[in-house]
Design a protein around this motif. Sequence first.
Motif, PDB file in Angstrom:
ATOM      1  N   PHE A 408       0.824  -1.193   0.000  1.00 46.90           N
ATOM      2  CA  PHE A 408       0.000   0.000   0.000  1.00 46.90           C
ATOM      3  C   PHE A 408       0.869   1.257   0.000  1.00 46.90           C
ATOM      4  O   PHE A 408       0.572   2.254  -0.686  1.00 46.90           O
ATOM      5  CB  PHE A 408      -0.915  -0.038   1.234  1.00 46.90           C
ATOM      6  CG  PHE A 408      -1.772   1.173   1.378  1.00 46.90           C
ATOM      7  CD1 PHE A 408      -2.753   1.497   0.436  1.00 46.90           C
ATOM      8  CD2 PHE A 408      -1.592   2.048   2.454  1.00 46.90           C
ATOM      9  CE1 PHE A 408      -3.538   2.617   0.578  1.00 46.90           C
ATOM     10  CE2 PHE A 408      -2.381   3.162   2.596  1.00 46.90           C
ATOM     11  CZ  PHE A 408      -3.362   3.450   1.660  1.00 46.90           C
ATOM     12  N   THR A 412       0.826   4.118  -2.905  1.00 46.57           N
ATOM     13  CA  THR A 412       0.425   5.476  -2.536  1.00 46.57           C
ATOM     14  C   THR A 412       1.525   6.480  -2.906  1.00 46.57           C
ATOM     15  O   THR A 412       1.252   7.583  -3.421  1.00 46.57           O
ATOM     16  CB  THR A 412       0.110   5.548  -1.041  1.00 46.57           C
ATOM     17  OG1 THR A 412      -0.891   4.574  -0.714  1.00 46.57           O
ATOM     18  CG2 THR A 412      -0.396   6.930  -0.656  1.00 46.57           C
ATOM     19  N   PHE A 438      -3.864   7.024   7.736  1.00 46.69           N
ATOM     20  CA  PHE A 438      -4.032   5.565   7.687  1.00 46.69           C
ATOM     21  C   PHE A 438      -3.021   4.871   8.588  1.00 46.69           C
ATOM     22  O   PHE A 438      -3.360   3.990   9.383  1.00 46.69           O
ATOM     23  CB  PHE A 438      -3.888   5.095   6.229  1.00 46.69           C
ATOM     24  CG  PHE A 438      -3.988   3.601   6.068  1.00 46.69           C
ATOM     25  CD1 PHE A 438      -5.212   2.980   5.974  1.00 46.69           C
ATOM     26  CD2 PHE A 438      -2.829   2.818   6.033  1.00 46.69           C
ATOM     27  CE1 PHE A 438      -5.298   1.600   5.832  1.00 46.69           C
ATOM     28  CE2 PHE A 438      -2.921   1.448   5.892  1.00 46.69           C
ATOM     29  CZ  PHE A 438      -4.147   0.826   5.789  1.00 46.69           C
ATOM     30  N   THR A 459     -10.595   3.327   7.335  1.00 52.13           N
ATOM     31  CA  THR A 459     -11.176   2.925   6.057  1.00 52.13           C
ATOM     32  C   THR A 459     -11.411   4.140   5.161  1.00 52.13           C
ATOM     33  O   THR A 459     -11.186   4.086   3.938  1.00 52.13           O
ATOM     34  CB  THR A 459     -12.501   2.186   6.294  1.00 52.13           C
ATOM     35  OG1 THR A 459     -12.267   1.060   7.146  1.00 52.13           O
ATOM     36  CG2 THR A 459     -13.110   1.699   4.990  1.00 52.13           C
ATOM     37  N   TYR A 462      -8.197   5.160   3.668  1.00 48.40           N
ATOM     38  CA  TYR A 462      -7.840   4.218   2.592  1.00 48.40           C
ATOM     39  C   TYR A 462      -8.648   4.520   1.331  1.00 48.40           C
ATOM     40  O   TYR A 462      -8.105   4.546   0.211  1.00 48.40           O
ATOM     41  CB  TYR A 462      -8.087   2.794   3.086  1.00 48.40           C
ATOM     42  CG  TYR A 462      -7.826   1.745   2.045  1.00 48.40           C
ATOM     43  CD1 TYR A 462      -6.535   1.350   1.724  1.00 48.40           C
ATOM     44  CD2 TYR A 462      -8.899   1.154   1.353  1.00 48.40           C
ATOM     45  CE1 TYR A 462      -6.311   0.384   0.750  1.00 48.40           C
ATOM     46  CE2 TYR A 462      -8.681   0.197   0.388  1.00 48.40           C
ATOM     47  CZ  TYR A 462      -7.378  -0.188   0.088  1.00 48.40           C
ATOM     48  OH  TYR A 462      -7.153  -1.131  -0.877  1.00 48.40           O
ATOM     49  N   GLN A 466      -7.570   5.636  -2.529  1.00 43.53           N
ATOM     50  CA  GLN A 466      -7.946   4.811  -3.670  1.00 43.53           C
ATOM     51  C   GLN A 466      -8.785   5.605  -4.678  1.00 43.53           C
ATOM     52  O   GLN A 466      -8.693   5.369  -5.897  1.00 43.53           O
ATOM     53  CB  GLN A 466      -8.738   3.576  -3.191  1.00 43.53           C
ATOM     54  CG  GLN A 466      -7.918   2.622  -2.328  1.00 43.53           C
ATOM     55  CD  GLN A 466      -6.824   1.908  -3.108  1.00 43.53           C
ATOM     56  OE1 GLN A 466      -6.271   2.445  -4.092  1.00 43.53           O
ATOM     57  NE2 GLN A 466      -6.463   0.717  -2.659  1.00 43.53           N
ATOM     58  N   GLN A 495     -10.617  -3.134   5.849  1.00 45.81           N
ATOM     59  CA  GLN A 495      -9.705  -2.829   4.734  1.00 45.81           C
ATOM     60  C   GLN A 495      -9.567  -3.981   3.733  1.00 45.81           C
ATOM     61  O   GLN A 495      -9.679  -3.760   2.522  1.00 45.81           O
ATOM     62  CB  GLN A 495      -8.330  -2.424   5.295  1.00 45.81           C
ATOM     63  CG  GLN A 495      -7.365  -1.875   4.247  1.00 45.81           C
ATOM     64  CD  GLN A 495      -6.618  -2.990   3.524  1.00 45.81           C
ATOM     65  OE1 GLN A 495      -6.418  -4.058   4.119  1.00 45.81           O
ATOM     66  NE2 GLN A 495      -6.272  -2.757   2.253  1.00 45.81           N
ATOM     67  N   GLU A 499     -10.800  -3.602  -0.065  1.00 41.98           N
ATOM     68  CA  GLU A 499      -9.819  -3.802  -1.145  1.00 41.98           C
ATOM     69  C   GLU A 499     -10.332  -4.861  -2.134  1.00 41.98           C
ATOM     70  O   GLU A 499     -10.205  -4.703  -3.356  1.00 41.98           O
ATOM     71  CB  GLU A 499      -8.485  -4.248  -0.546  1.00 41.98           C
ATOM     72  CG  GLU A 499      -7.398  -4.457  -1.610  1.00 41.98           C
ATOM     73  CD  GLU A 499      -6.091  -4.912  -0.993  1.00 41.98           C
ATOM     74  OE1 GLU A 499      -5.120  -5.059  -1.742  1.00 41.98           O
ATOM     75  OE2 GLU A 499      -6.048  -5.151   0.233  1.00 41.98           O
TER      76      GLU A 499
END
Length: 604
Positions: A408, A412, A438, A459, A462, A466, A495, A499
């Motif tokens: 991740f 990112t 996060f 969340t 995250y 995304q 998560q 995902e």
Amino acid sequence: MGWISQSFSGISIKNKIFIAAIFIIVISITTLAVFANLVSQNAIIEKAENNSSRELVLIENNLHTLISTVEDYSKILATDYRLQSELYNDFLNGQDVSASRSAGGLENLSMKKTLSEVISNIVEPNTNIKAASILTANRQWVDVGFADNDFAARLFGTSLEGRSNVPIWTGLLDFKFRYEGHEPVFAVTKTVIHKDTGKSIGLVVLYVKEAVIASIYQREMNYKGGKFFILEKSGKIISSQDKENLHRSFDEAASISDLELNGDNASFIHAGEDETVLVSTNPFEPLQWTIVSVLPIDEITAERKEINQVILRIGTLCLLLALAVAFLLSRSITRPILRLAKTMRDIRNGRLNVRSLYRSENEIGYLSDGFNNLMDRIEALMAENVEEQRTKAEIEFKLLQAQLKPHFLYNTIETILSLVKLDMKSEAAAAAKGLADFYKISLSKGSDIITIREEMQLTQSYLQIQQLRYVEYMESKLEIDDEILGCPIPKLTLQPIVENAIYHGLKRKTEKGLLRIVGYRHEDEVRIEIVDDGAGMEAEQIKAILQEGGSQGERSSFGAKSVHNRIRILYGDRYGLEVESVIGEYTKVVIHLPFVQPKEVRHA
């Protein structure tokens, strides 16, 4: 027989023993009662046959006495010197017809006076003879007892020729008396023979009412409802309690067609339409009569009811005693089994620490000790298994974190660099802040249990990152009730599910999709639903997530499986993930957690 075994299969051992004992006892008592009833019935009927035969013999003897007595009276009258003198004078006068006619009235009065003097002591009310009539040599009838002479003349005639010297009985006659009308009687005729000349000088007729003969067997009746009949040779009834049956055929009056009048004693049972009767016969040879008794079997066997009542009382007493013994026996056998079964039910309901307390040297005691040893071993193995599962879940969680963080973080940072190159500084700053938030929450000072509020913040960070990467694929929406925000939840529960929804649901669509997260309380549970309108999942994929031993070839499946197993280990088998999906339409994952008040939350 299959339905019997099927019915018994669901019955407890105690009830099986009890029912079997009752069945055996009831069959035994019923068999004994039926056998005793049949034996008693046969004995009673045999006794009734013997009694009936004795009664018929007694009636025959009494009838002999009555017949002999009446015949003796007829002989006494026929030989009385006064009667012979009057009849002989009448006989002599009869030689002179003109003299007979001129003196007929005085002679009749004289004869009637003499007859009254002779037989006054042998007719009613002193004896059973109703009346007497005398036929003189000059064809005149003289009576004592109000017999109708004209009727006698029509019945017996007025001639002395062909008359027997011995007493002769007639059949049943419907005779007329002057003042009493017609009555059924039997008549005895005896010719009067002059003792000196040997000539027939008159005829003596004695009348005996049928009721006199009927009174003989009415006195001998032992059974209520019993009937006696006297039949002549042709089968006609000449004596009966019911006078309506007189002169009728026995077959018609008694509805018994199989009676044979062959002069022998007989006894048989006749089953009629209305009732079953015992029929006994005894011949009365002097007059070729037959005495018949008809006794209802129900009345004969009435005493059997008393015997049956005694059998019923004894049988009921034995049954109650047997039931008590069967109950105590089944209870003594099954009580320890039931205690052991209760212990098993407690263990099945989750109380694994309970043990059977039954101690004995019998087979059930050995079974109880073996069960306790087995449960001790099982409890030890389960404790070891739980510890292994907990260790495995922790390892999986750590592995998930180890996989998540670099993967991740790398994606990112790549996104942030791309945004900087594109001179999208505000978006790059937002991505950097989302990344910082996060990791701030995911680290959470090493705690594995956080609040739903913190899990939602994690969340949301995250999803924020995304959405910068896949702005053309997805939109997200969070709806969480305030009531559950303080409830505990294992860290990084949402998560992996989110995902999976993005990469295997929304990303595979040809158009932008929606990811919706809804959290609420349902009774004593917390439910969090993650719903996407993406490509959907096959049944095998759902099975791989929820079942042990499923495929772990994909990291997303491994992450969801790890979340599911971790929740079950922490909170029990009733909690975990529930997955519902339709290919090409949607996927919904429901997370089930226990509802715990916020003040009860403790960080692990």
